[in-house]
Design a protein around this motif. Structure first.
Motif, PDB file in Angstrom:
ATOM      1  N   CYS A 130      35.871  38.471  40.714  1.00  0.00           N
ATOM      2  CA  CYS A 130      36.274  37.113  40.353  1.00  0.00           C
ATOM      3  C   CYS A 130      36.493  36.926  38.850  1.00  0.00           C
ATOM      4  O   CYS A 130      36.858  35.837  38.408  1.00  0.00           O
ATOM      5  CB  CYS A 130      35.224  36.113  40.828  1.00  0.00           C
ATOM      6  N   GLN A 131      36.253  37.999  38.074  1.00  0.00           N
ATOM      7  CA  GLN A 131      36.449  37.917  36.627  1.00  0.00           C
ATOM      8  C   GLN A 131      37.464  38.972  36.199  1.00  0.00           C
ATOM      9  O   GLN A 131      37.347  40.141  36.586  1.00  0.00           O
ATOM     10  CB  GLN A 131      35.136  38.179  35.897  1.00  0.00           C
TER      11      GLN A 131
ATOM     12  N   HIS B 225      46.366  35.718  35.596  1.00  0.00           N
ATOM     13  CA  HIS B 225      45.587  34.580  36.100  1.00  0.00           C
ATOM     14  C   HIS B 225      46.311  33.854  37.225  1.00  0.00           C
ATOM     15  O   HIS B 225      45.671  33.326  38.145  1.00  0.00           O
ATOM     16  CB  HIS B 225      45.243  33.614  34.954  1.00  0.00           C
TER      17      HIS B 225
ATOM     18  N   THR C  10      44.365  33.765  40.854  1.00  0.00           N
ATOM     19  CA  THR C  10      43.928  32.457  41.343  1.00  0.00           C
ATOM     20  C   THR C  10      44.702  32.027  42.571  1.00  0.00           C
ATOM     21  O   THR C  10      44.196  31.239  43.385  1.00  0.00           O
ATOM     22  CB  THR C  10      44.042  31.370  40.257  1.00  0.00           C
TER      23      THR C  10
ATOM     24  N   SER D  96      40.662  31.266  44.521  1.00  0.00           N
ATOM     25  CA  SER D  96      40.813  30.040  43.737  1.00  0.00           C
ATOM     26  C   SER D  96      39.861  29.937  42.560  1.00  0.00           C
ATOM     27  O   SER D  96      40.182  29.288  41.556  1.00  0.00           O
ATOM     28  CB  SER D  96      40.636  28.814  44.639  1.00  0.00           C
ATOM     29  N   ASP D  97      38.681  30.554  42.643  1.00  0.00           N
ATOM     30  CA  ASP D  97      37.726  30.431  41.546  1.00  0.00           C
ATOM     31  C   ASP D  97      37.760  31.617  40.583  1.00  0.00           C
ATOM     32  O   ASP D  97      36.868  31.768  39.744  1.00  0.00           O
ATOM     33  CB  ASP D  97      36.305  30.228  42.077  1.00  0.00           C
TER      34      ASP D  97
ATOM     35  N   ARG E 223      38.529  33.813  37.353  1.00  0.00           N
ATOM     36  CA  ARG E 223      38.681  33.461  35.948  1.00  0.00           C
ATOM     37  C   ARG E 223      39.269  34.646  35.191  1.00  0.00           C
ATOM     38  O   ARG E 223      38.874  35.788  35.419  1.00  0.00           O
ATOM     39  CB  ARG E 223      37.329  33.076  35.339  1.00  0.00           C
TER      40      ARG E 223
ATOM     41  N   ASN F 264      44.004  24.894  30.995  1.00  0.00           N
ATOM     42  CA  ASN F 264      43.929  25.686  32.230  1.00  0.00           C
ATOM     43  C   ASN F 264      42.465  26.063  32.459  1.00  0.00           C
ATOM     44  O   ASN F 264      41.884  26.797  31.662  1.00  0.00           O
ATOM     45  CB  ASN F 264      44.792  26.948  32.103  1.00  0.00           C
TER      46      ASN F 264
ATOM     47  N   HIS G  22      41.199  28.061  34.518  1.00  0.00           N
ATOM     48  CA  HIS G  22      41.023  29.410  35.061  1.00  0.00           C
ATOM     49  C   HIS G  22      41.316  30.518  34.061  1.00  0.00           C
ATOM     50  O   HIS G  22      41.093  31.692  34.366  1.00  0.00           O
ATOM     51  CB  HIS G  22      41.936  29.608  36.281  1.00  0.00           C
TER      52      HIS G  22
END
Length: 267
Positions: free
Chosen positions: A74-75, A90, A94, A98-99, A101, A122, A124
């Motif tokens: 997620c990163q 990004h 995303t 959706s989460d 980053r 933004n 994200h």
């Protein structure tokens, strides 16, 4: 782009800059006549090189989506990001998670200023001004943006050619990353005449590129477990995996051996 190995001038329109040349080859507008001159020279003397750059870009996006969807990362961290070139990392990640980053890093303040405008508000994505070859300083600047106790997908797309000791960079990153992290690398091939000639042309315009062999690239990811299919031309890394609208497909007739692509898993 790293500052230690490449001369750049903020706002200098008389000297080509690697980020702007790549922007030109990818159809962007953040470049000057000096950058167009180098891109045109590459087109004449190294036909197909721009397609190699486009393939590397497409691989970056496929690999980023793979890390998000298949590996649950997620990163995301793109080092030496250069100018915005939609779709960006990004946007791809995303759209899938959706989460997710994304943090972009570049050492050119002009690039950073440009990206900050693009990423304004933004939630994200953000950008950090840093030299990614200085691992200690980089990690300090990322402290509030990236949780290094959780997996991160780190991308080095056509930037390690600008670094004299890429092994130190990759080893430093891998040593700081949590298990389950992924390292995404595309690198011009020292085994291909096209890439070697392209590096000579860059050199004649004041930019030092260092294409590297298959063995060199293999050494870069020696501390990682390679994600199938291992080290391959960018077009051959999961070529049909992307289903996000707008992600570029593999360019036709691009020289297949002028660049290597690999994804390594940490831990």
């Amino acid at each position: 782009m790293p500052t230690g190995d490449i001369a750049w001038r903020v706002g200098d329109q008389s000297r080509a800059h690697s980020s702007r040349v790549q922007d030109r080859m990818l159809g962007g507008k953040d470049n000057y006549a000096c950058d167009a001159k180098l891109a045109d020279a590459l087109q004449v003397e190294c036909p197909g090189f721009a397609k190699v750059v486009a393939e590397a870009r497409a691989f970056l996006l496929r690999a980023s989506r793979y890390a998000a969807v298949e590996a649950g990362v997620c990163q995301f961290l793109e080092l030496g990001c250069g100018y915005s070139c939609p779709p960006n990392v990004h946007e791809v990640v995303t759209a899938a998670v959706s989460d997710a980053r994304t943090v972009y890093v570049d050492s050119d303040p002009t690039v950073v200023a440009n990206q900050r405008v693009m990423l304004h508000k933004n939630p994200h994505a953000s950008i950090v001004w840093a030299d990614f070859t200085d691992i200690g300083s980089l990690l300090n600047k990322l402290e509030s943006r990236i949780n290094l106790d959780e997996p991160v997908a780190v991308s080095l797309s056509l930037v390690l050619e600008l670094v004299a000791d890429p092994t130190a960079v990759v080893e430093g990153l891998v040593g700081a990353l949590a298990a389950g992290s992924h390292v995404v690398i595309s690198h011009l091939s020292g085994d291909a005449d096209l890439a070697v000639r392209a590096a000579e042309i860059y050199g004649s315009h004041g930019i030092q590129l260092r294409p590297r062999t298959y063995t060199d690239v293999e050494d870069l990811v020696a501390d990682c477990a390679l994600v199938d299919p291992g080290i391959v031309p960018p077009r051959d890394w999961h070529p049909h995996a992307v289903d996000v609208s707008g992600v570029p497909r593999r360019p036709a007739n691009a020289p297949s051996q002028a660049c290597y692509a690999v994804v390594g898993k940490v831990g």
